[in-house]
Design a protein around this motif. Structure first.
Motif, PDB file in Angstrom:
ATOM      1  N   CYS A   1       8.970   3.668   2.893  1.00 59.47           N
ATOM      2  CA  CYS A   1       6.840   3.376   2.594  1.00 59.47           C
ATOM      3  C   CYS A   1       6.582   4.088   4.066  1.00 59.47           C
ATOM      4  O   CYS A   1       7.033   3.738   5.299  1.00 59.47           O
TER       5      CYS A   1
ATOM      6  N   LYS B   1       3.454   3.472   4.740  1.00 53.90           N
ATOM      7  CA  LYS B   1       1.971   3.019   4.928  1.00 53.90           C
ATOM      8  C   LYS B   1       1.819   2.343   5.788  1.00 53.90           C
ATOM      9  O   LYS B   1       0.258   2.592   6.296  1.00 53.90           O
TER      10      LYS B   1
ATOM     11  N   CYS C   1       1.504  -0.573   6.084  1.00 55.11           N
ATOM     12  CA  CYS C   1       0.280  -1.746   6.894  1.00 55.11           C
ATOM     13  C   CYS C   1       0.798  -2.497   7.789  1.00 55.11           C
ATOM     14  O   CYS C   1       1.826  -2.723   8.209  1.00 55.11           O
TER      15      CYS C   1
ATOM     16  N   ASN D   1       7.205   2.227  -2.990  1.00 54.05           N
ATOM     17  CA  ASN D   1       5.747   2.604  -2.829  1.00 54.05           C
ATOM     18  C   ASN D   1       6.339   3.564  -4.729  1.00 54.05           C
ATOM     19  O   ASN D   1       6.120   4.938  -4.491  1.00 54.05           O
TER      20      ASN D   1
ATOM     21  N   HIS E   1       1.097   1.200  -5.371  1.00 56.93           N
ATOM     22  CA  HIS E   1       0.089   1.258  -3.776  1.00 56.93           C
ATOM     23  C   HIS E   1      -1.303   1.416  -4.195  1.00 56.93           C
ATOM     24  O   HIS E   1      -0.794   2.331  -5.080  1.00 56.93           O
TER      25      HIS E   1
END
Ligand code: 5AD
Ligand code: SF4
Length: 444
Positions: free
Chosen positions: A158, A160, A162, A203, A241
């Motif tokens: 991933c 991303k 977060c 994802n 996502h």
């Protein structure tokens, strides 16, 4: 350390997500190729693989207590390997703290288990937590076994980031497996008996590749190609996502009959301020608009989500926004968690960590509304006729268990076999499953 006799039997214990289940199956195949057999139910295995999860609380402590439980009365242990995301994140500490552990192997390195096993049997302690650029998948044996519903990892990692999540650190950057390798693995799973394939990825909807004609395709292209496999009846995918939910993928929900009407699309929170602090890069409104589009493409789609309560700084009013979002969506099912600070993630260093008692209380309130909606969704299915993919026998004589297109567990009595797709009428709804009357088999 003393050499040990080569292990003859193994057990793989997988914790956490479905990708760990998939990895656990692949490790079992590797070990079987080395001549090991699965330990019989209840019997001690010569080699135990603890395939761990690091996503939430107490992951490492759980590993140490599992290791402790493997100790025999004379103080000896089977050969222990720690795999999965705790191995990746805390491999060195595990080696230092738990002398009984002989192998630590990360999620991107487990194809090297056979060599590691040789070294471990020769008395060494071995760690492999490399994240090699070349893929482990090519080094794994071909698939030979599959139940009616099989997992296929298509994407890992991933990008991303977060702010609460360890995945980008334990599973690495987003990588997609090549199209041809996936079609090949899917064909083998189908030949081994799979009727349904769930495409997996941290994802998954970020998957991209080139199809057999060299065209760039996204997950929808892969799904359309898999739908052409004659004996494959159902396709699912998880986890997605919101930002990678392309128009093509949404359209596929309306156009590809084999793509089941179910979408797991985590939102995490219902407040834009919290979503920004989480680095989610979507808003409540953009999420809701996305769901509108998906529902327009596939009106009967069942929606699922993930929620975190008690993210640092979450106020009561912000939490109430999460409850409002849940009301607005009407989830068929969902997963909800208390925020858990993960070492090394930005959120773990944020001020305003929320007190455990407040998190408990919020989680309880959230789960009440999610459960209410889940029951409502199940009740709304009553009277419907649908196909069920039969997975296994139920607890009662003559009973079978399977899944509806909307991923509900369904039990029914009658003539059937695992792997059948049968037509049923849904007759009774509970919170977690439905009862059905068998109408007639759809396909053997
Ligand atoms: N604390 C609580 N829940 C978490 N998740 C991921 N990281 C954390 C954390 N630190 C949840 C998210 C994610 C799911 C797989 O686990 O909801 O979607
Ligand atoms: Fe973790 Fe966010 Fe990536 Fe999901 S999208 S794996 S929650 S960093």
């Amino acid at each position: 350390m003393r050499p040990t006799p080569s292990p003859q039997t193994y057990r793989v214990k997988s914790f956490g997500c479905q990708m760990n289940v998939y990895d656990g199956e692949r490790m079992a195949e590797l070990l079987a190729d080395q001549g090991l057999s699965p330990a019989a139910e209840g019997a001690e295995a010569d080699l135990v693989v603890l395939n761990t999860c690091h996503i939430r609380e107490k992951a490492a402590e759980k590993v140490y207590s599992d290791i402790g439980r493997l100790r025999r009365e004379d103080g000896s242990t089977p050969l222990i390997a720690v795999a999965g995301c705790v191995a990746q994140a805390e491999g060195e500490e595990i080696m230092a703290r738990a002398p009984a552990v002989r192998m630590v192997v990360g999620p991107q390195a487990y194809h090297r288990l056979p060599e590691m096993l040789k070294d471990a049997a020769a008395g060494q302690r071995v760690t492999d937590t490399d994240m090699p650029a070349e893929t482990k998948f090519a080094a794994l044996p071909q698939r030979r076994r599959a139940g009616p519903s099989a997992f296929l990892t298509v994407q890992e990692g991933c990008d991303k980031f977060c702010t609460y999540c360890v995945v980008p650190y334990t599973r690495g950057a987003e990588t997609s497996r090549p199209f041809a390798a996936l079609i090949d693995e899917a064909q083998r799973l189908v030949a081994a008996g799979a009727r349904e394939i769930t495409l997996l990825g941290q994802n998954v909807n970020a998957w991209s590749g080139e199809d057999d004609r060299g065209r760039a395709v996204g997950l929808d292209g892969l799904i359309r190609a898999l739908a052409a496999l004659p004996d494959l009846a159902r396709i699912r995918y998880t986890t997605s996502h919101p930002n990678d939910m392309t128009d093509g993928l949404i359209a596929a929900h309306g156009e590809v009959a084999k793509l089941m009407p179910f979408l797991h699309l985590p939102v995490q929170a219902g407040s834009d301020r919290v979503l920004r602090a989480m680095n989610r890069s979507h808003t409540v409104d953009s999420y809701l608009r996305l769901l509108d589009k998906v529902r327009a493409a596939r009106p009967d789609i069942a929606l699922s989500g993930d929620f975190i309560v008690g993210f640092p700084g979450e106020t009561e009013a912000e939490f109430a926004e999460t409850l409002r979002l849940v009301d607005a969506v009407g989830y068929a099912q969902a997963f909800s968690f208390k925020y858990s600070p993960r070492p090394g993630t930005p959120a773990a260093a944020m001020d305003d960590q929320i007190a455990p008692a407040i998190m408990d209380e919020r989680l309880q309130r959230l789960q009440e509304v999610l459960n209410r909606d889940q029951i409502a969704f199940n009740r709304a299915s009553l009277g419907r006729t649908c196909e069920v993919l039969v997975e296994r026998r139920g607890r009662h004589p003559g009973q079978w268990l399977g899944k509806s297109p909307w991923l509900q567990s369904v039990h029914f009595e009658g003539e059937a076999q695992a792997g059948d797709l049968v037509s049923v009428a849904l007759t009774e709804a509970g919170p977690n499953s439905l009862h059905a009357r068998l109408l007639q088999p759809v396909a053997a």
